[in-house]
Design a protein around this motif. Structure first.
Motif, PDB file in Angstrom:
ATOM      1  N   TYR A   1      -6.270  10.498  -0.857  1.00 32.29           N
ATOM      2  CA  TYR A   1      -5.688   9.450  -1.297  1.00 32.29           C
ATOM      3  C   TYR A   1      -4.973   8.365  -0.096  1.00 32.29           C
ATOM      4  O   TYR A   1      -5.467   7.595   0.143  1.00 32.29           O
ATOM      5  N   GLU A   2      -3.979   8.652   0.333  1.00 28.16           N
ATOM      6  CA  GLU A   2      -3.683   9.000   1.261  1.00 28.16           C
ATOM      7  C   GLU A   2      -4.501   7.867   2.639  1.00 28.16           C
ATOM      8  O   GLU A   2      -4.440   7.292   3.093  1.00 28.16           O
TER       9      GLU A   2
ATOM     10  N   THR B   1       0.799  -1.315   0.026  1.00 32.78           N
ATOM     11  CA  THR B   1       0.133  -0.053   0.475  1.00 32.78           C
ATOM     12  C   THR B   1       1.042   1.580  -0.319  1.00 32.78           C
ATOM     13  O   THR B   1       0.487   2.230  -0.262  1.00 32.78           O
TER      14      THR B   1
ATOM     15  N   LEU C   1      -6.728   4.549   1.627  1.00 32.99           N
ATOM     16  CA  LEU C   1      -4.653   3.514   1.961  1.00 32.99           C
ATOM     17  C   LEU C   1      -4.918   3.174   3.506  1.00 32.99           C
ATOM     18  O   LEU C   1      -4.621   2.022   3.403  1.00 32.99           O
ATOM     19  N   GLN C   2      -5.121   4.559   4.421  1.00 36.29           N
ATOM     20  CA  GLN C   2      -4.176   3.898   5.579  1.00 36.29           C
ATOM     21  C   GLN C   2      -5.417   3.443   6.209  1.00 36.29           C
ATOM     22  O   GLN C   2      -5.541   3.070   6.976  1.00 36.29           O
TER      23      GLN C   2
ATOM     24  N   ASN D   1       1.220   4.442  -2.564  1.00 41.95           N
ATOM     25  CA  ASN D   1       0.416   5.801  -2.278  1.00 41.95           C
ATOM     26  C   ASN D   1       2.261   6.606  -2.240  1.00 41.95           C
ATOM     27  O   ASN D   1       1.011   7.944  -2.957  1.00 41.95           O
TER      28      ASN D   1
END
Length: 256
Positions: free
Chosen positions: A224-225, A205, A228-229, A209
């Motif tokens: 977006y980060e 991931t 993903l987190q 990222n």
């Protein structure tokens, strides 16, 4: 596979070795097909958490595509739509380390730039020499150099085709480290071992990222980060990481 490309997996680390040292590990279509197959196996295998790419011998990482094979393409359109080994490496979901021993020229430089982390031997040499033969790179040369070394340095390499040495590549940001030739693979494996010990879904991931951060507008990249987190936070590995922290023990990540 082919004898000209070796593929091995050990201790959660896969290694692709371009094995044509007598031709500076120049890529043939058979080698390109084997590399695509090997990367596909890395993507599908839970036994692989990191990939190292290197070249056999101490003279070359790779001199790029074997020029003697290029006339086999019937038309420029066939050449344009050939199976590209750099595309395969960019599509690898696992972190990829290039251990660059000797010449990384043309497609060899593009191969190195398709990897996430680049470690160079002191004898490494880098060039985009296609202009000397009447064409330009097509495997990500310009975009890779522009992002790695900046526009002016990229222009110098692209317009002259001349080589730079490992120290200049380090100063320009093309590579992360320079190692003694006899320590190159040990250093690459040390980095790979460290990454392999981390949570593998988080590592994959983080790769997504990082690429997004390089390409997206600033605010969108942060959004977006955070998405993903949140995905990572919901994995069993993240729960294991929190439990291991609370219990003061090393985590045992399962890629789940």
């Amino acid at each position: 596979m082919t004898d000209q490309l070796h593929f091995a997996i050990a201790d959660r680390i896969a290694t692709i070795t371009l094995n044509r040292p007598e031709k500076l590990n120049a890529m043939t279509p058979a080698m390109a097909a084997a590399l695509v197959e090997a990367v596909g196996e890395c993507n599908q295998s839970d036994a692989v958490r990191v990939l190292i790419v290197t070249g056999a011998g101490d003279r070359a990482f790779s001199a790029g595509s074997d020029i003697s094979t290029l006339d086999a393409y019937t038309t420029p359109w066939d050449f344009r739509n050939r199976q590209d080994y750099c595309d395969a490496l960019r599509a690898c979901r696992k972190p990829v380390i290039a251990a660059i021993n000797g010449y990384a020229l043309g497609g060899g430089l593009e191969t190195a730039m398709a990897c996430d982390i680049r470690i160079a031997s002191q004898n490494a040499r880098f060039a985009a020499p296609e202009i000397k033969l009447g064409w330009i790179g097509g495997g990500g040369m310009a975009v890779g150099l522009a992002h790695s070394v900046g526009m002016s340095n990229a222009a110098l390499m692209l317009y002259t085709g001349d080589m730079i040495d490992a120290d200049r590549a380090l100063a320009w940001g093309l590579v992360s480290e320079v190692a003694a030739p006899d320590q190159l693979m040990a250093r690459a494996r040390a980095i790979a071992t460290t990454i392999a010990e981390r949570a593998p879904i988080a590592a994959e991931t983080a790769k997504l990222n990082l690429r997004a951060a390089h390409q997206m507008p600033y605010d969108k990249a942060i959004e977006y980060e955070r998405d993903l987190q949140a995905i990572c936070f919901g994995t069993a590995d993240a729960a294991e990481g929190r439990a291991a922290f609370a219990e003061r023990r090393p985590p045992d990540f399962k890629r789940r």
